[in-house]
Write an enzyme that holds these catalytic residues in place. Structure first.
Site, PDB file in Angstrom:
ATOM      1  N   GLY A  36       1.992 -40.565 -49.715  1.00 55.47           N
ATOM      2  CA  GLY A  36       2.675 -40.531 -51.001  1.00 55.47           C
ATOM      3  C   GLY A  36       1.808 -40.078 -52.159  1.00 55.47           C
ATOM      4  O   GLY A  36       0.578 -40.040 -52.067  1.00 55.47           O
ATOM      5  N   THR A  52      -6.027 -37.869 -54.008  1.00 58.52           N
ATOM      6  CA  THR A  52      -5.859 -37.743 -52.566  1.00 58.52           C
ATOM      7  C   THR A  52      -6.634 -38.840 -51.840  1.00 58.52           C
ATOM      8  O   THR A  52      -7.585 -39.426 -52.390  1.00 58.52           O
ATOM      9  CB  THR A  52      -6.336 -36.352 -52.087  1.00 58.52           C
ATOM     10  OG1 THR A  52      -5.960 -36.166 -50.717  1.00 58.52           O
ATOM     11  CG2 THR A  52      -7.842 -36.203 -52.224  1.00 58.52           C
ATOM     12  N   GLU A  83      -0.702 -32.463 -52.879  1.00 59.41           N
ATOM     13  CA  GLU A  83       0.732 -32.181 -53.004  1.00 59.41           C
ATOM     14  C   GLU A  83       1.211 -32.186 -54.454  1.00 59.41           C
ATOM     15  O   GLU A  83       2.407 -32.211 -54.706  1.00 59.41           O
ATOM     16  CB  GLU A  83       1.530 -33.186 -52.172  1.00 59.41           C
ATOM     17  CG  GLU A  83       1.276 -33.030 -50.681  1.00 59.41           C
ATOM     18  CD  GLU A  83       2.098 -33.969 -49.820  1.00 59.41           C
ATOM     19  OE1 GLU A  83       2.678 -34.933 -50.361  1.00 59.41           O
ATOM     20  OE2 GLU A  83       2.161 -33.738 -48.604  1.00 59.41           O
ATOM     21  N   HIS A 104       7.378 -41.812 -48.299  1.00 55.37           N
ATOM     22  CA  HIS A 104       8.028 -41.719 -46.993  1.00 55.37           C
ATOM     23  C   HIS A 104       8.813 -43.001 -46.692  1.00 55.37           C
ATOM     24  O   HIS A 104       8.482 -43.711 -45.732  1.00 55.37           O
ATOM     25  CB  HIS A 104       6.983 -41.471 -45.905  1.00 55.37           C
ATOM     26  CG  HIS A 104       6.085 -40.312 -46.177  1.00 55.37           C
ATOM     27  ND1 HIS A 104       4.815 -40.212 -45.644  1.00 55.37           N
ATOM     28  CD2 HIS A 104       6.257 -39.200 -46.934  1.00 55.37           C
ATOM     29  CE1 HIS A 104       4.245 -39.086 -46.058  1.00 55.37           C
ATOM     30  NE2 HIS A 104       5.106 -38.465 -46.848  1.00 55.37           N
ATOM     31  N   HIS A 165       9.697 -34.928 -43.311  1.00 53.68           N
ATOM     32  CA  HIS A 165       8.570 -35.315 -44.146  1.00 53.68           C
ATOM     33  C   HIS A 165       8.819 -36.627 -44.891  1.00 53.68           C
ATOM     34  O   HIS A 165       8.179 -37.625 -44.618  1.00 53.68           O
ATOM     35  CB  HIS A 165       8.259 -34.182 -45.132  1.00 53.68           C
ATOM     36  CG  HIS A 165       6.988 -34.376 -45.890  1.00 53.68           C
ATOM     37  ND1 HIS A 165       6.331 -33.348 -46.516  1.00 53.68           N
ATOM     38  CD2 HIS A 165       6.239 -35.472 -46.161  1.00 53.68           C
ATOM     39  CE1 HIS A 165       5.235 -33.789 -47.107  1.00 53.68           C
ATOM     40  NE2 HIS A 165       5.169 -35.087 -46.905  1.00 53.68           N
TER      41      HIS A 165
END
Length: 301
Positions: A36, A52, A83, A104, A165
């Site tokens: 996430g 990250t 992302e 997710h 995903h």
């Protein structure tokens, strides 16, 4: 750096908000380990985001990064999430969006890996606060191609399922963006449980239309307010966005074929199971006039 949002890349309160949303995401089981990412726009060209390779449940304000609208890092001792380009693509296309949450959630992600269309006209809260949820096509996460998968769907929703995903939700505040994720996963869990005990029951046309009326009165937008080709509860609002075949309902019975919100409704027959069947050669206006005349005549007796 001050800007029109009266905030900036060093605003500790906003960094604390990102950490708080991260804890909620982690505590809900929406993001295992380092899954996430979360962001909030703090200027014309500045965005705060999670780094990250960090668990979202254990972040501190000092971990939060800052990037510009191209994804180049401006501040932070940790490297920004790979992302973040997904978040920036959403913010560029939707200037009203200030916050993005990607994670997710397991029940919604189950629909993502099955590429199962999410039924509409089932749960009132979903009709009013969410509407149709599109499924963006799969692309390897992290690059611009991945970020671009959501662009065709952004004008008509604040929640998108990322095929194979997870999910991404967005709004004017971090809480609003997070709530969309929570609503979606709760709904997907209900659908999965309902499937296990026999299936789902769709709302009737009249009740479905009443919910869309309520949504309009509350000031929420919906593609069905603008597109005559959108049927009342079928997955059709995003048909132009799907370059490949649109996802279909395989696990659930197909939604009833109701006319679109902008189209003239049919009327329930009173038994909750069908619509009035008009006699040959008679339209609805003629039927209403006939019934009115009969009522007036009966009142005069």
């Amino acid at each position: 750096m001050e800007n029109r949002w009266n905030s900036g890349i060093h605003d500790r309160k906003l960094k604390e908000q990102i950490c708080e949303i991260g804890r909620r995401v982690y505590d809900k089981g929406f993001a295992a380990a380092n899954d996430g990412n979360i962001s909030i726009r703090v200027g014309d060209n500045e965005v705060l985001c999670s780094p990250t390779m960090i668990c979202k449940g254990f972040m501190t304000p000092d971990d939060i990064c800052a990037v510009d609208m191209n994804g180049d890092q401006l501040a932070g001792k940790r490297k920004r999430t790979s992302e973040v380009l997904l978040h920036l693509a959403i913010m560029k296309e939707r200037p009203d969006v200030k916050a993005v949450v990607h994670c997710h959630p397991p029940h919604a992600t189950a629909f993502a890996v099955a590429r199962e269309a999410i039924p509409q006209c089932v749960l009132p809260e979903v009709e009013v606060f969410m509407g149709e949820v599109p499924l963006a096509p799969y692309e390897t996460p992290g690059g611009q191609e991945f970020a671009s998968t959501v662009v065709p769907f952004l004008k008509a929703t604040n929640t998108i399922i990322l095929t194979n995903h997870g999910t991404v939700s967005f709004g004017k505040t971090l809480e609003e963006a997070y709530w969309k994720t929570e609503i979606l996963d709760a709904y997907c869990r209900i659908l999965i449980l309902a499937k296990q005990i026999g299936g789902i029951t769709y709302l009737g046309e009249q009740k479905s239309r009443e919910l869309i009326d309520l949504k309009k009165r509350l000031g929420f937008d919906d593609p069905r307010f603008h597109n005559e080709s959108c049927d009342l509860c079928g997955n059709s609002a995003f048909r132009d966005g799907y370059k490949e075949d649109a996802p279909q309902q395989k696990a659930f019975e197909k939604a009833p074929d109701y006319p679109g919100y902008l189209q003239k409704p049919t009327y329930d027959s009173g038994n909750g199971n069908g619509n009035i069947q008009l006699p040959a050669g008679m339209n609805m206006d003629d039927l209403v006039k006939m019934i009115t005349d009969q009522v007036v005549s009966a009142m005069g007796k």
